[in-house]
Design a protein around this motif. Structure first.
Motif, PDB file in Angstrom:
ATOM      1  N   VAL A 152       0.857  -1.186   0.000  1.00 42.68           N
ATOM      2  CA  VAL A 152       0.000   0.000   0.000  1.00 42.68           C
ATOM      3  C   VAL A 152       0.888   1.228   0.000  1.00 42.68           C
ATOM      4  O   VAL A 152       1.831   1.324   0.777  1.00 42.68           O
ATOM      5  CB  VAL A 152      -0.926   0.009   1.235  1.00 42.68           C
ATOM      6  CG1 VAL A 152      -1.778   1.273   1.267  1.00 42.68           C
ATOM      7  CG2 VAL A 152      -1.807  -1.235   1.258  1.00 42.68           C
ATOM      8  N   GLY A 153       0.565   2.158  -0.897  1.00 41.99           N
ATOM      9  CA  GLY A 153       1.256   3.433  -0.941  1.00 41.99           C
ATOM     10  C   GLY A 153       0.277   4.533  -0.601  1.00 41.99           C
ATOM     11  O   GLY A 153      -0.909   4.432  -0.895  1.00 41.99           O
ATOM     12  N   GLY A 154       0.786   5.575   0.012  1.00 41.48           N
ATOM     13  CA  GLY A 154      -0.088   6.681   0.392  1.00 41.48           C
ATOM     14  C   GLY A 154       0.548   8.023   0.104  1.00 41.48           C
ATOM     15  O   GLY A 154       1.767   8.139  -0.022  1.00 41.48           O
ATOM     16  N   ALA A 155      -0.296   9.041  -0.012  1.00 41.53           N
ATOM     17  CA  ALA A 155       0.163  10.411  -0.232  1.00 41.53           C
ATOM     18  C   ALA A 155      -0.946  11.371   0.169  1.00 41.53           C
ATOM     19  O   ALA A 155      -2.127  11.012   0.160  1.00 41.53           O
ATOM     20  CB  ALA A 155       0.539  10.615  -1.701  1.00 41.53           C
ATOM     21  N   LYS A 156      -0.573  12.587   0.502  1.00 42.27           N
ATOM     22  CA  LYS A 156      -1.536  13.620   0.875  1.00 42.27           C
ATOM     23  C   LYS A 156      -2.085  14.312  -0.363  1.00 42.27           C
ATOM     24  O   LYS A 156      -1.330  14.849  -1.154  1.00 42.27           O
ATOM     25  CB  LYS A 156      -0.877  14.674   1.766  1.00 42.27           C
ATOM     26  CG  LYS A 156      -0.588  14.209   3.159  1.00 42.27           C
ATOM     27  CD  LYS A 156      -1.819  14.307   3.999  1.00 42.27           C
ATOM     28  CE  LYS A 156      -1.460  13.998   5.446  1.00 42.27           C
ATOM     29  NZ  LYS A 156      -2.590  13.587   6.209  1.00 42.27           N
TER      30      LYS A 156
END
Length: 108
Positions: free
Chosen positions: A11-15
């Motif tokens: 899982v990758g995340g970013a704002k």
């Protein structure tokens, strides 16, 4: 869909921008990728978009591609085809996922 034992989930995340509905709803943009452990080929994915067609469009760009080696081509394709407030967060989330994939598979 049943996943082969040789697949892993990263899982990758970013704002996202504060103007984006994803920020208001979730606070962060996430992309979940099911990858073949040995090749990095994306076999399935999901993301927390608000509109279904957006997730489907992203899916069609990503399925069959490989992380991390296809990341530069994917980034160029996203910049030329995906015009949403989440363009930059999508690229950042893919980079985050690629880093997590490397970390998960480097000691094999």
């Amino acid at each position: 869909m049943a996943y082969d034992k040789d697949t892993i989930l990263v899982v990758g995340g970013a704002k996202p921008s504060r103007d984006d509905a994803i920020y208001i709803t979730h606070g962060e943009f996430y992309i979940s990728l099911v990858l073949e452990r040995d090749t990095g080929r994306i076999v399935d994915m999901g993301c927390n978009t608000i509109v279904g067609v957006t997730a489907k469009f992203i899916e069609e760009m990503l399925i069959g591609r490989r992380l991390p080696e296809d990341l530069p081509a994917l980034e160029a394709e996203i910049r030329s085809r995906y015009f949403a407030l989440t363009q930059k967060p999508l690229i950042a989330a893919l980079k985050d996922a690629a880093n997590r994939f490397r970390a998960a598979t480097e000691n094999r």
